[in-house]
Design a protein around this motif. Structure first.
Motif, PDB file in Angstrom:
ATOM      1  N   ALA A   1       3.363 -15.373  32.566  1.00 45.23           N
ATOM      2  CA  ALA A   1       3.346 -14.377  33.641  1.00 45.23           C
ATOM      3  C   ALA A   1       4.555 -13.453  33.528  1.00 45.23           C
ATOM      4  O   ALA A   1       4.996 -12.884  34.527  1.00 45.23           O
ATOM      5  CB  ALA A   1       3.348 -15.076  34.997  1.00 45.23           C
TER       6      ALA A   1
ATOM      7  N   GLN B   1       3.657  -7.380  32.991  1.00 42.25           N
ATOM      8  CA  GLN B   1       2.629  -6.768  33.820  1.00 42.25           C
ATOM      9  C   GLN B   1       1.332  -6.685  33.018  1.00 42.25           C
ATOM     10  O   GLN B   1       1.343  -6.363  31.828  1.00 42.25           O
ATOM     11  CB  GLN B   1       3.055  -5.359  34.252  1.00 42.25           C
ATOM     12  CG  GLN B   1       4.267  -5.328  35.157  1.00 42.25           C
ATOM     13  CD  GLN B   1       4.005  -6.010  36.485  1.00 42.25           C
ATOM     14  OE1 GLN B   1       2.968  -5.781  37.123  1.00 42.25           O
ATOM     15  NE2 GLN B   1       4.942  -6.858  36.905  1.00 42.25           N
ATOM     16  N   TRP B   2       0.226  -7.001  33.678  1.00 43.44           N
ATOM     17  CA  TRP B   2      -1.046  -6.969  32.971  1.00 43.44           C
ATOM     18  C   TRP B   2      -1.314  -5.602  32.339  1.00 43.44           C
ATOM     19  O   TRP B   2      -1.815  -5.503  31.226  1.00 43.44           O
ATOM     20  CB  TRP B   2      -2.188  -7.331  33.915  1.00 43.44           C
ATOM     21  CG  TRP B   2      -3.538  -7.054  33.309  1.00 43.44           C
ATOM     22  CD1 TRP B   2      -4.460  -6.146  33.711  1.00 43.44           C
ATOM     23  CD2 TRP B   2      -4.093  -7.699  32.151  1.00 43.44           C
ATOM     24  NE1 TRP B   2      -5.553  -6.165  32.888  1.00 43.44           N
ATOM     25  CE2 TRP B   2      -5.346  -7.110  31.916  1.00 43.44           C
ATOM     26  CE3 TRP B   2      -3.651  -8.714  31.297  1.00 43.44           C
ATOM     27  CZ2 TRP B   2      -6.171  -7.503  30.863  1.00 43.44           C
ATOM     28  CZ3 TRP B   2      -4.462  -9.100  30.239  1.00 43.44           C
ATOM     29  CH2 TRP B   2      -5.709  -8.497  30.024  1.00 43.44           C
TER      30      TRP B   2
ATOM     31  N   ALA C   1      -8.160  -8.972  34.380  1.00 47.13           N
ATOM     32  CA  ALA C   1      -6.949  -9.056  35.204  1.00 47.13           C
ATOM     33  C   ALA C   1      -6.902 -10.361  35.983  1.00 47.13           C
ATOM     34  O   ALA C   1      -5.829 -10.983  36.133  1.00 47.13           O
ATOM     35  CB  ALA C   1      -6.889  -7.855  36.155  1.00 47.13           C
ATOM     36  N   GLU C   2      -8.037 -10.822  36.472  1.00 52.67           N
ATOM     37  CA  GLU C   2      -8.072 -12.066  37.235  1.00 52.67           C
ATOM     38  C   GLU C   2      -7.768 -13.266  36.344  1.00 52.67           C
ATOM     39  O   GLU C   2      -7.066 -14.205  36.761  1.00 52.67           O
ATOM     40  CB  GLU C   2      -9.440 -12.220  37.901  1.00 52.67           C
ATOM     41  CG  GLU C   2      -9.666 -11.222  39.043  1.00 52.67           C
ATOM     42  CD  GLU C   2     -11.093 -11.245  39.568  1.00 52.67           C
ATOM     43  OE1 GLU C   2     -11.919 -12.026  39.035  1.00 52.67           O
ATOM     44  OE2 GLU C   2     -11.389 -10.481  40.510  1.00 52.67           O
TER      45      GLU C   2
ATOM     46  N   TYR D   1      -5.896 -13.196  33.690  1.00 49.30           N
ATOM     47  CA  TYR D   1      -4.464 -13.160  33.394  1.00 49.30           C
ATOM     48  C   TYR D   1      -3.662 -13.703  34.579  1.00 49.30           C
ATOM     49  O   TYR D   1      -2.684 -14.443  34.387  1.00 49.30           O
ATOM     50  CB  TYR D   1      -4.021 -11.734  33.072  1.00 49.30           C
ATOM     51  CG  TYR D   1      -2.538 -11.647  32.764  1.00 49.30           C
ATOM     52  CD1 TYR D   1      -2.006 -12.238  31.630  1.00 49.30           C
ATOM     53  CD2 TYR D   1      -1.660 -11.004  33.644  1.00 49.30           C
ATOM     54  CE1 TYR D   1      -0.656 -12.196  31.355  1.00 49.30           C
ATOM     55  CE2 TYR D   1      -0.304 -10.940  33.365  1.00 49.30           C
ATOM     56  CZ  TYR D   1       0.197 -11.542  32.233  1.00 49.30           C
ATOM     57  OH  TYR D   1       1.538 -11.495  31.964  1.00 49.30           O
ATOM     58  N   ALA D   2      -4.065 -13.359  35.788  1.00 56.00           N
ATOM     59  CA  ALA D   2      -3.385 -13.893  36.972  1.00 56.00           C
ATOM     60  C   ALA D   2      -3.519 -15.414  37.016  1.00 56.00           C
ATOM     61  O   ALA D   2      -2.556 -16.135  37.339  1.00 56.00           O
ATOM     62  CB  ALA D   2      -3.958 -13.264  38.234  1.00 56.00           C
ATOM     63  N   GLN D   3      -4.680 -15.920  36.671  1.00 57.96           N
ATOM     64  CA  GLN D   3      -4.907 -17.371  36.642  1.00 57.96           C
ATOM     65  C   GLN D   3      -4.031 -18.023  35.565  1.00 57.96           C
ATOM     66  O   GLN D   3      -3.521 -19.126  35.773  1.00 57.96           O
ATOM     67  CB  GLN D   3      -6.384 -17.658  36.389  1.00 57.96           C
ATOM     68  CG  GLN D   3      -6.755 -19.131  36.471  1.00 57.96           C
ATOM     69  CD  GLN D   3      -8.245 -19.354  36.268  1.00 57.96           C
ATOM     70  OE1 GLN D   3      -9.031 -18.410  36.162  1.00 57.96           O
ATOM     71  NE2 GLN D   3      -8.648 -20.614  36.202  1.00 57.96           N
TER      72      GLN D   3
ATOM     73  N   ARG E   1      -0.703 -19.086  36.686  1.00 58.65           N
ATOM     74  CA  ARG E   1      -0.637 -20.158  37.696  1.00 58.65           C
ATOM     75  C   ARG E   1      -0.844 -21.539  37.092  1.00 58.65           C
ATOM     76  O   ARG E   1      -0.790 -22.549  37.799  1.00 58.65           O
ATOM     77  CB  ARG E   1      -1.679 -19.922  38.782  1.00 58.65           C
ATOM     78  CG  ARG E   1      -1.463 -18.649  39.584  1.00 58.65           C
ATOM     79  CD  ARG E   1      -2.345 -18.629  40.822  1.00 58.65           C
ATOM     80  NE  ARG E   1      -3.760 -18.605  40.502  1.00 58.65           N
ATOM     81  CZ  ARG E   1      -4.497 -17.502  40.370  1.00 58.65           C
ATOM     82  NH1 ARG E   1      -3.907 -16.307  40.520  1.00 58.65           N
ATOM     83  NH2 ARG E   1      -5.787 -17.558  40.096  1.00 58.65           N
TER      84      ARG E   1
END
Length: 359
Positions: free
Chosen positions: A305, A308-309, A350-351, A353-355, A358
């Protein structure tokens, strides 16, 4: 000792064993001059090779790691060969990790429009990936391996004695390309790592030697069917199969200015590809967990993380694996069943990458 035949348009052999360097003279019997491209940290090994081939070796030291793969270093290699008078009957040898052998291969491909090349990989990564398949090249600020050529070697000598000097981080990173083969085709690789991950990372172990051999066999099979990477469609995938985890992985490498090892970036990229495959083509959640657990067993990163994506997405747009404006990923419908993911939904990317951040 293992010998893997790479059956392409110019067939050659990969010899994997302790003491493989002893076979080098048989690969260069007629060359009057041998341009030895080697990383600076292997200067002692290069000197020993020169002593065994008196009067024939032209040392061409280059920076360690990815710092060697740029136009300026490439030009300096050309100048060294020109000063030494290397002819079409002579050869170039690449001694070092994957970055060094990539550069040496391109030096050979471009010198006098192509001279013979022999590759002597000294890392796990170079043995299982960089020295098999004939891809050579250098990096530009805009992307990795954007300039290069297909130039198959005369032979590859993977001397396992070199592994004794590697750090655990380097061994684990190199195994990322082997575990890739486990996710895509060879389940025995995953089983071997799960049985004893510490032994898999032991430079002297038979298990590591077998994993290296299995990685080479996998790549040899793939490039033997599709050397020049024809465009893949859905489940009909050729050499592009080898890009599993690399689309995001290369972007992370560049964003991190290569502070992460290649295998570490690809490890993250494979988890991302698994998450994307789960969302778009139905990879079971248990298979995603298998990715995470097996990579963690080797001490490889599975989460990221630190960028930035939007920045990574821009870097992927310049990746050499793209076709026009189309972003492409190698995905998995299930372990061992690959399928191309083409132009995925931007919101899903994008989702995922956010996952990834985490995990």
């Amino acid at each position: 000792m293992s010998i893997v035949d790479v059956r392409t348009e110019r067939p050659y052999r990969v010899r994997i064993e302790h003491g493989a360097l002893a076979h080098l003279p048989s690969l260069v019997p007629d060359a009057a001059r041998v341009g030895l491209v080697h990383s600076e940290q292997l200067a002692d090994a290069a000197e020993k090779m020169a002593n065994h081939m008196p009067g024939r070796i032209i040392p061409v030291p280059v920076p360690d790691g990815e710092a060697a793969k740029n136009p300026q270093v490439l030009a300096s290699c050309w100048s060294r060969l020109a000063d030494a008078g290397l002819t079409r009957c002579d050869v170039v040898i690449g001694l070092g990790g994957g970055a060094t052998t990539d550069l040496a291969g391109f030096v050979a491909a471009s010198w006098l429009r192509g001279v013979g090349c022999i590759l002597l990989p000294t890392t796990v990564l170079a043995m299982v990936d960089a020295t098999v398949g004939g891809k050579t090249g250098i990096n530009l600020p805009q992307g990795k391996n954007l300039v290069g050529a297909f130039h198959e070697p005369l032979g590859v000598l993977a001397d396992l004695d070199f592994l004794a000097t590697l750090s655990q981080r380097d061994i684990s990173s190199g195994l990322a390309e082997t575990i890739k083969a486990g996710f895509i085709r060879d389940r025995r690789i995953l089983e071997s790592i799960q049985e004893d991950p510490a032994d898999a990372c032991d430079a002297a172990s038979d298990r590591l030697a077998e994993l290296i051999t299995r990685g080479v066999v996998f790549k040899a099979e793939v490039v033997g069917e599709d050397l020049r990477e024809a465009t893949s469609v859905e489940a009909d995938i050729g050499r592009e199969l080898l890009n599993y985890g690399h689309t995001l992985g290369h972007a992370i490498e560049i964003h991190e200015h290569f502070r992460l090892r290649h295998g570490e970036a690809v490890s993250i990229g494979m988890v991302f590809a698994a998450l994307l495959s789960h969302r778009l083509i139905g990879l079971p959640e248990e298979a995603v967990e298998t990715h995470i657990s097996c990579l963690r067993m080797l001490g490889l990163p599975v989460s990221y993380a630190d960028a930035q994506w939007e920045d990574l997405r821009e870097l992927m747009a310049h990746d050499k694996k793209s076709r026009g404006t189309t972003l492409r990923f190698v995905g998995l419908r299930e372990l061992g069943v690959p399928e191309m993911i083409t132009s995925p939904d931007e919101q899903v990317l994008a989702e995922c990458y956010a996952q990834l951040g985490r995990i």
